[in-house]
Scaffold this active site. Sequence first.
Site, short mmCIF file in Angstrom:
data_model
loop_
_atom_site.label_atom_id
_atom_site.label_comp_id
_atom_site.label_asym_id
_atom_site.label_seq_id
_atom_site.Cartn_x
_atom_site.Cartn_y
_atom_site.Cartn_z
N LYS A 44 0.85 -1.19 0.00
CA LYS A 44 0.00 0.00 0.00
C LYS A 44 0.88 1.24 0.00
CE LYS A 44 -2.33 1.67 3.72
NZ LYS A 44 -2.09 3.11 3.72
N ASP A 95 -3.38 4.44 -1.74
CA ASP A 95 -4.30 4.85 -0.67
C ASP A 95 -4.22 6.36 -0.47
OD1 ASP A 95 -5.87 4.88 1.65
OD2 ASP A 95 -4.20 4.28 2.94
N LYS A 101 -7.15 8.29 -0.53
CA LYS A 101 -8.41 8.68 0.13
C LYS A 101 -8.96 10.00 -0.40
CE LYS A 101 -7.20 6.49 4.56
NZ LYS A 101 -5.76 6.24 4.45
N LEU A 102 -9.28 10.04 -1.69
CA LEU A 102 -9.77 11.29 -2.27
C LEU A 102 -11.12 11.68 -1.67
CD1 LEU A 102 -7.50 10.51 -4.24
CD2 LEU A 102 -8.89 11.42 -6.08
N ASP A 140 -13.39 15.24 -2.33
CA ASP A 140 -13.50 16.62 -2.84
C ASP A 140 -14.80 16.69 -3.64
OD1 ASP A 140 -12.88 19.25 -3.82
OD2 ASP A 140 -10.75 18.78 -3.64
N THR A 190 -10.19 3.70 10.89
CA THR A 190 -10.11 2.77 12.02
C THR A 190 -9.51 3.42 13.28
OG1 THR A 190 -8.15 1.93 10.91
CG2 THR A 190 -10.12 0.57 10.80
N ARG A 226 -3.69 -5.97 14.43
CA ARG A 226 -2.59 -6.07 15.38
C ARG A 226 -2.46 -7.51 15.85
NH1 ARG A 226 -1.64 -2.03 13.39
NH2 ARG A 226 -1.04 -0.04 14.26
N GLN A 228 -4.41 3.11 16.64
CA GLN A 228 -5.60 2.45 16.10
C GLN A 228 -6.61 2.21 17.22
OE1 GLN A 228 -6.32 2.30 13.13
NE2 GLN A 228 -4.58 1.80 11.81
N ARG A 260 2.66 -0.86 10.84
CA ARG A 260 3.69 -0.92 11.88
C ARG A 260 3.98 -2.30 12.46
NH1 ARG A 260 0.97 4.27 14.49
NH2 ARG A 260 -0.73 3.25 13.33
O1 C5P Z 1 0.62 0.94 11.03
P1 C5P Z 1 -0.80 0.51 10.83
O2 C5P Z 1 -0.98 -0.99 10.71
O3 C5P Z 1 -1.74 1.14 11.83
O4 C5P Z 1 -1.18 1.11 9.38
C1 C5P Z 1 -2.49 1.10 8.88
C2 C5P Z 1 -2.51 1.76 7.55
O5 C5P Z 1 -3.84 1.73 7.03
C3 C5P Z 1 -2.07 3.22 7.55
O6 C5P Z 1 -1.35 3.43 6.34
C4 C5P Z 1 -3.37 4.01 7.51
O7 C5P Z 1 -3.24 5.20 6.78
C5 C5P Z 1 -4.30 3.05 6.75
N1 C5P Z 1 -5.73 3.17 7.04
C6 C5P Z 1 -6.27 3.01 8.31
N2 C5P Z 1 -7.62 3.12 8.53
C7 C5P Z 1 -8.44 3.35 7.49
C8 C5P Z 1 -7.91 3.51 6.19
C9 C5P Z 1 -6.54 3.39 6.02
O8 C5P Z 1 -5.53 2.77 9.25
N3 C5P Z 1 -9.76 3.38 7.68
#
Ligand code: C5P
Length: 234
Positions: free
Chosen positions: A32, A59, A61-62, A64, A121, A183, A192, A213
Amino acid sequence: MPKDVIIALDFSTANETLAFLNSFSDFHPFVKVGMEIFYAEGPAIVKELKDRGHKVFLDLKLHDIPNTVRKAMRVLAGLGVDITNVHAAGTVQMMRAALEGLTEGSTNGQRPQLIAVTQLTSTSEETLHNELLIPQPMEQVVAQYAKNAAAAGIDGVVCSPLEVPDVKKACGNGFITVTPGVRFADSSTDDQSRIATPVRARELGSDYIVVGRPITQAANPLEAYKRCLSEFVN
Ligand code: C5P
């Protein structure tokens, strides 16, 4: 529907990103590309990843006015990514415009899949009610945004694994769910809020998990990726 693990490449330079991926030896994970690396390196990083054989979820996320999103999607379609997205909060009309733009901009007759973010999330139920002033329960909001996305004719949504059953019930099993907020049972939750383990995400019916992460910051990222695959896919 194929299940897969998508690694969130939340890095700030191409060098860092490619060095990270070099440690995956023969694996070419679905990746991603988010705002940070895309704004830093532009379309070139997407091209490099595609040339290296990765599937790419762009990703950005547009969100507008419909005309602006349509024109931006026309441009993004030319990058040859596999999945891209918008915010469902932009309305059905905006999601339709996004789909039209992607279709118009796809030259090889195959447009990228388009999905919509329902609620981030990181947003908790409390924030939804007290800050965004949306009184309905989170599951209801997510299911309604998913229905809006389906009404616009797009392919699926981004939501928490916890909301997958409601989304599938509202929009059908073929409607794609891409779920961040993943996680391991023994890892930090970071920022999160609505989270699940890879095993639980599989049980709940998620199609793709997005993991950042827990893999990128792991002592051994390849092992963490393999652990995700074995918990989620196998
Ligand atoms: O590090 P982590 O696992 O939290 O990364 C989650 C990824 O998913 C990040 O790049 C975040 O921008 C993306 N994301 C999210 N929740 C959403 C849409 C995208 O955490 N609803």
